[in-house]
Scaffold this active site. Structure first.
Site, PDB file in Angstrom:
ATOM      1  N   CYS A  97     -84.222  60.604 -63.132  1.00 25.61           N
ATOM      2  CA  CYS A  97     -85.180  61.125 -62.161  1.00 25.61           C
ATOM      3  C   CYS A  97     -85.923  59.988 -61.448  1.00 25.61           C
ATOM      4  O   CYS A  97     -85.361  59.314 -60.600  1.00 25.61           O
ATOM      5  CB  CYS A  97     -86.149  62.100 -62.828  1.00 25.61           C
ATOM      6  SG  CYS A  97     -87.032  63.139 -61.635  1.00 25.61           S
ATOM      7  N   HIS A 188     -82.076  65.198 -65.428  1.00 29.86           N
ATOM      8  CA  HIS A 188     -82.724  64.835 -66.689  1.00 29.86           C
ATOM      9  C   HIS A 188     -81.819  65.134 -67.886  1.00 29.86           C
ATOM     10  O   HIS A 188     -81.930  66.203 -68.498  1.00 29.86           O
ATOM     11  CB  HIS A 188     -84.021  65.627 -66.869  1.00 29.86           C
ATOM     12  CG  HIS A 188     -85.160  65.198 -66.020  1.00 29.86           C
ATOM     13  ND1 HIS A 188     -86.015  64.172 -66.373  1.00 29.86           N
ATOM     14  CD2 HIS A 188     -85.611  65.661 -64.833  1.00 29.86           C
ATOM     15  CE1 HIS A 188     -86.949  64.023 -65.438  1.00 29.86           C
ATOM     16  NE2 HIS A 188     -86.717  64.914 -64.498  1.00 29.86           N
ATOM     17  N   GLU A 190     -82.137  63.982 -70.760  1.00 33.89           N
ATOM     18  CA  GLU A 190     -82.950  63.933 -71.975  1.00 33.89           C
ATOM     19  C   GLU A 190     -83.597  65.279 -72.301  1.00 33.89           C
ATOM     20  O   GLU A 190     -84.201  65.445 -73.371  1.00 33.89           O
ATOM     21  CB  GLU A 190     -84.037  62.850 -71.873  1.00 33.89           C
ATOM     22  CG  GLU A 190     -85.213  63.172 -70.976  1.00 33.89           C
ATOM     23  CD  GLU A 190     -84.989  62.868 -69.501  1.00 33.89           C
ATOM     24  OE1 GLU A 190     -85.977  62.810 -68.741  1.00 33.89           O
ATOM     25  OE2 GLU A 190     -83.812  62.712 -69.103  1.00 33.89           O
TER      26      GLU A 190
END
Length: 242
Positions: A97, A188, A190
């Protein structure tokens, strides 16, 4: 017994940002490590020192609560210089990001604020030819889901990188730096669905601003993206061997 890996998480968040600690937990989950193995570093305070970088195995650059790569500010120029130094020393680095946008600009690309093409929630992406041939991205499949949350976007990638993935509205979604252990994604990897929704609740203004609907309606549109949830571990195996 192999030593525990050490990570540096470069953050660009205010001290009272509720996602500061959540972001550490998200990366720990994605990398299957303990949160204590991740050392956060506030990029607003300067750049990581040579000593810090020498003591860690991998760098991550996460998102941003309220800071834009599209602006011009003294702190940003110093931050970008620090990121260029990390690139120079060839340490494995994964940016998501804000990290994707910051690395793009640090290396000579262009980033703009573009609310019309903002993305929030789960979106479909597709691989480029380079992505289909990439040792990490090829496992995602030609089309895959990913978690998004951005208003800024990269409109020109820097030289010396390869575009790996795109979406219908934002062509620049992921790249790798040629010849270096550096990957960046606009999305993202994660996150999970639950942590994505937790972030949206922490920044409620973004839901109607970007998605254009109330939170309850937005939540129903978010689906799991299991392929990208494994991307950080695939990166770690490729460059750290475990």
């Amino acid at each position: 017994m192999p030593k525990r890996l050490s990570y540096l998480l470069v953050q660009i968040r205010n001290a009272d940002d509720p996602i500061r600690s959540q972001e550490i937990a998200c990366f720990a989950h994605a990398l299957q490590c303990e949160p204590t193995q991740i050392e956060p570093f506030d990029l607003l305070a300067g750049a990581p020192s040579e000593r810090q970088l020498a003591e860690i195995d991998m760098v991550m650059i996460g998102g941003s609560g309220h800071y834009s790569v599209a602006e011009d500010a003294d702190w940003l120029e110093l931050a970008l210089a620090g990121l260029r130094r990390i690139v120079e020393i060839d340490i494995p680095l994964f940016g998501s990001c804000w990290g994707f946008q910051a690395l793009s600009r640090a290396l000579g690309g262009r980033v703009i604020h573009d609310l019309e093409h903002a993305e929030l929630g789960t979106h479909e992406l597709f691989l480029t030819e380079a992505g289909r041939n990439d040792p990490i991205f090829s496992a995602l499949g030609q089309r895959f889901q990913a978690y998004m949350g951005h208003e800024d976007r990269v409109i020109q990638l820097p030289s010396g990188v390869e575009l790996l993935a795109s979406s219908e509205s934002v062509p620049q979604q992921a790249f790798r730096v040629t010849g270096k252990p550096i990957y960046c994604t606009q999305f993202h990897p994660e996150l999970t669905v639950d942590t994505l929704l937790e972030r949206v609740r922490a920044y409620p203004e973004y839901c109607e601003k970007i998605a254009g609907v109330p939170y309850e309606e937005f939540e129903a549109t978010c689906v799991a993206a299991p392929e990208t949830e494994g991307l950080l571990m695939a990166f770690q195996r490729e460059f750290l061997g475990r």
